[in-house]
Design an enzyme around this catalytic site. Sequence first.
Site, PDB file in Angstrom:
ATOM      1  N   LYS A 182     -14.946 -49.024  64.445  1.00  0.00           N
ATOM      2  CA  LYS A 182     -13.550 -48.643  64.223  1.00  0.00           C
ATOM      3  C   LYS A 182     -13.566 -47.161  63.860  1.00  0.00           C
ATOM      4  O   LYS A 182     -14.018 -46.774  62.794  1.00  0.00           O
ATOM      5  CB  LYS A 182     -12.903 -49.437  63.091  1.00  0.00           C
ATOM      6  CG  LYS A 182     -11.440 -49.036  62.879  1.00  0.00           C
ATOM      7  CD  LYS A 182     -10.862 -49.584  61.598  1.00  0.00           C
ATOM      8  CE  LYS A 182      -9.412 -49.091  61.411  1.00  0.00           C
ATOM      9  NZ  LYS A 182      -9.332 -47.616  61.256  1.00  0.00           N
ATOM     10  N   GLY A 239     -16.105 -45.530  52.274  1.00  0.00           N
ATOM     11  CA  GLY A 239     -14.723 -45.147  52.008  1.00  0.00           C
ATOM     12  C   GLY A 239     -14.313 -45.480  50.592  1.00  0.00           C
ATOM     13  O   GLY A 239     -15.148 -45.545  49.680  1.00  0.00           O
ATOM     14  N   SER A 240     -13.045 -45.737  50.406  1.00  0.00           N
ATOM     15  CA  SER A 240     -12.505 -45.957  49.071  1.00  0.00           C
ATOM     16  C   SER A 240     -12.869 -47.337  48.539  1.00  0.00           C
ATOM     17  O   SER A 240     -13.185 -48.260  49.295  1.00  0.00           O
ATOM     18  CB  SER A 240     -10.983 -45.830  49.104  1.00  0.00           C
ATOM     19  OG  SER A 240     -10.404 -46.905  49.836  1.00  0.00           O
ATOM     20  N   GLY A 243     -10.317 -49.888  49.889  1.00  0.00           N
ATOM     21  CA  GLY A 243     -10.589 -50.266  51.270  1.00  0.00           C
ATOM     22  C   GLY A 243     -11.799 -51.169  51.392  1.00  0.00           C
ATOM     23  O   GLY A 243     -11.774 -52.177  52.105  1.00  0.00           O
ATOM     24  N   GLY A 244     -12.870 -50.827  50.678  1.00  0.00           N
ATOM     25  CA  GLY A 244     -14.077 -51.635  50.727  1.00  0.00           C
ATOM     26  C   GLY A 244     -13.863 -53.035  50.199  1.00  0.00           C
ATOM     27  O   GLY A 244     -14.314 -54.026  50.795  1.00  0.00           O
ATOM     28  N   GLU A 263     -20.051 -48.681  50.892  1.00  0.00           N
ATOM     29  CA  GLU A 263     -20.267 -47.601  49.918  1.00  0.00           C
ATOM     30  C   GLU A 263     -18.890 -47.128  49.495  1.00  0.00           C
ATOM     31  O   GLU A 263     -18.096 -46.701  50.334  1.00  0.00           O
ATOM     32  CB  GLU A 263     -21.060 -46.466  50.553  1.00  0.00           C
ATOM     33  CG  GLU A 263     -21.330 -45.328  49.599  1.00  0.00           C
ATOM     34  CD  GLU A 263     -21.758 -44.072  50.319  1.00  0.00           C
ATOM     35  OE1 GLU A 263     -21.245 -42.997  49.947  1.00  0.00           O
ATOM     36  OE2 GLU A 263     -22.575 -44.160  51.253  1.00  0.00           O
ATOM     37  N   CYS A 300     -19.748 -38.205  48.428  1.00  0.00           N
ATOM     38  CA  CYS A 300     -19.889 -39.393  47.575  1.00  0.00           C
ATOM     39  C   CYS A 300     -20.850 -39.150  46.426  1.00  0.00           C
ATOM     40  O   CYS A 300     -20.898 -39.930  45.476  1.00  0.00           O
ATOM     41  CB  CYS A 300     -20.329 -40.584  48.406  1.00  0.00           C
ATOM     42  SG  CYS A 300     -21.653 -40.215  49.575  1.00  0.00           S
ATOM     43  N   GLU A 391     -13.446 -42.443  39.782  1.00  0.00           N
ATOM     44  CA  GLU A 391     -13.686 -41.330  40.687  1.00  0.00           C
ATOM     45  C   GLU A 391     -12.392 -40.626  41.062  1.00  0.00           C
ATOM     46  O   GLU A 391     -11.391 -41.264  41.376  1.00  0.00           O
ATOM     47  CB  GLU A 391     -14.373 -41.827  41.961  1.00  0.00           C
ATOM     48  CG  GLU A 391     -14.662 -40.737  42.977  1.00  0.00           C
ATOM     49  CD  GLU A 391     -15.234 -41.280  44.273  1.00  0.00           C
ATOM     50  OE1 GLU A 391     -16.078 -40.591  44.883  1.00  0.00           O
ATOM     51  OE2 GLU A 391     -14.838 -42.386  44.691  1.00  0.00           O
TER      52      GLU A 391
END
Length: 526
Positions: A182, A239-240, A243-244, A263, A300, A391
């Site tokens: 994606k 990603g965030s 989202g994860g 991650e 990151c 974060e």
Amino acid sequence: MVDGSMLIGGELRQARARFQAIDPSTGQTIPGDFSSATAENAAEACALAEAAFPAYAALAPDDRATFLETIAEEILAIGDLLIERAMRESGLPRARLEGERGRTVGQLRLFADVVRRGDYLDATIDSAMPDRAPLPRPDLRRVNLPIGPVAVFGASNFPLAFSVAGGDTASALAAGCPVVVKGHPAHPGTGELVARAIRDAAAKCGLAAGVFSYLPGETNALGSALVADPNIRAVGFTGSRGGGLALVAIANARREPIPVYAEMSSINPVVILPAALATRGAALAEGFVQSLTMGAGQFCTNPGLVLAVDGPDLDAFVIAAGEALTKSQPATMLTPGIYASFVSGVKALASHDAVRTVARGCVGDGVNQAVGALFDTTAEAFLADAALGHEVFGSTSVVVRCRDVAEIVHVLGAVEGQLTITLQMDGADTAAAAQVVPVAARRAGRVLANGWPTGVEVAPAMVHGGPFPATSDGRTTSVGTAAIERYLRPVCFQNLSAELLPPAVADANPWGVARRLDGKREASLR
């Protein structure tokens, strides 16, 4: 050439729904539009990946390695067009993207070497012992096999090295797993160029078209459909946290749950021990700010937290870091959305009653530009409010003033899981470091000394992972050769006849891989 296509198997197609990329340096849309893939497109791509899986998984090491090397060659053959497109879609400078392209092709070539050596197979044979008493031992042969098609989500902050042909894709293809990507909507032109390169490499190597598909799109529904598809066996995501975790929830709700290697979130604490702080605080302040502001802090591994013992030496460090930050120039962030989140996060810290604003960076006249921010607070305040440990993606950091080394250890033990924890130390700090390292090793995937966390070496010993929420599975890494292990599973073959055994554990060892035979390591025949 970019024409807004998606790639399903080896076929370039145009979707009816379209979206546009944005130049973050101007905030304006880039001319041209791109296919917005649908759930139906995802289902077709995943079915093709499953159909391609048996033959691809059975490829001899040399053939699979050649495919990875051919992808690298095809990416380089795109030339300057790839760099120019990525610059426009990400706002990143040429030198950064040229280095990232080098890392991308380097990863592919590194995994080609891994595949040829065959160590990742962990081929192990325990010969039958028919005369063993009181019970005979059967013939046992274990080997790591690919798990099946993998869904990969391109990352916003690495349009090349963590995107269409990045580490997740490279390690999955190396393992023998077809990949459906994606593409990240922030850089669809860049993604399409790389997807075309992978398609061309697959064709040159005579592979089934379903080995790779590329689905651009800006909708969450596309990602959800991809993770939910029954043909997908694992997911790679950078990603965030939100989202994860959403993808993890979808994967766990499936009839057959699958692993999501996500991650997600890390503030990468830096511990400055007393002797180092006293002897080289000014130099540390300079290096810290350089790491903090590199790439607008969109890494990151950005150092978002500093722990040190309160006192005059820390005062001097904070003053020096603040002075360095006020001279730092603003930098364009990757997307308007990332910029808005950064501004919101900085505002929340600046308005916190227990937090002091130390300094801000220079303000520019462009749009979507990160202005660095440095804050400080006490250990007591930090421990009292978990939000201070969340974060803020961008060039932002909080200095936490601790009473002594024991309180540093206490604070470090209370932070969430991290990708990295850094120790700045001199020889006189060894005893103090001995208190910190065991806690750091429990909280992070990488513990480093006298450096800065930004910059991740792609090497066999590297771990780019960590306890939750740094990743969804702290036992793995997304960088380095061990990343291949995410997409493999061990299978034991007991008393199978020779013609039914996988090549890696057959007596003749036709692939020539290193093996362990009855407890003794055999060298590779390659």
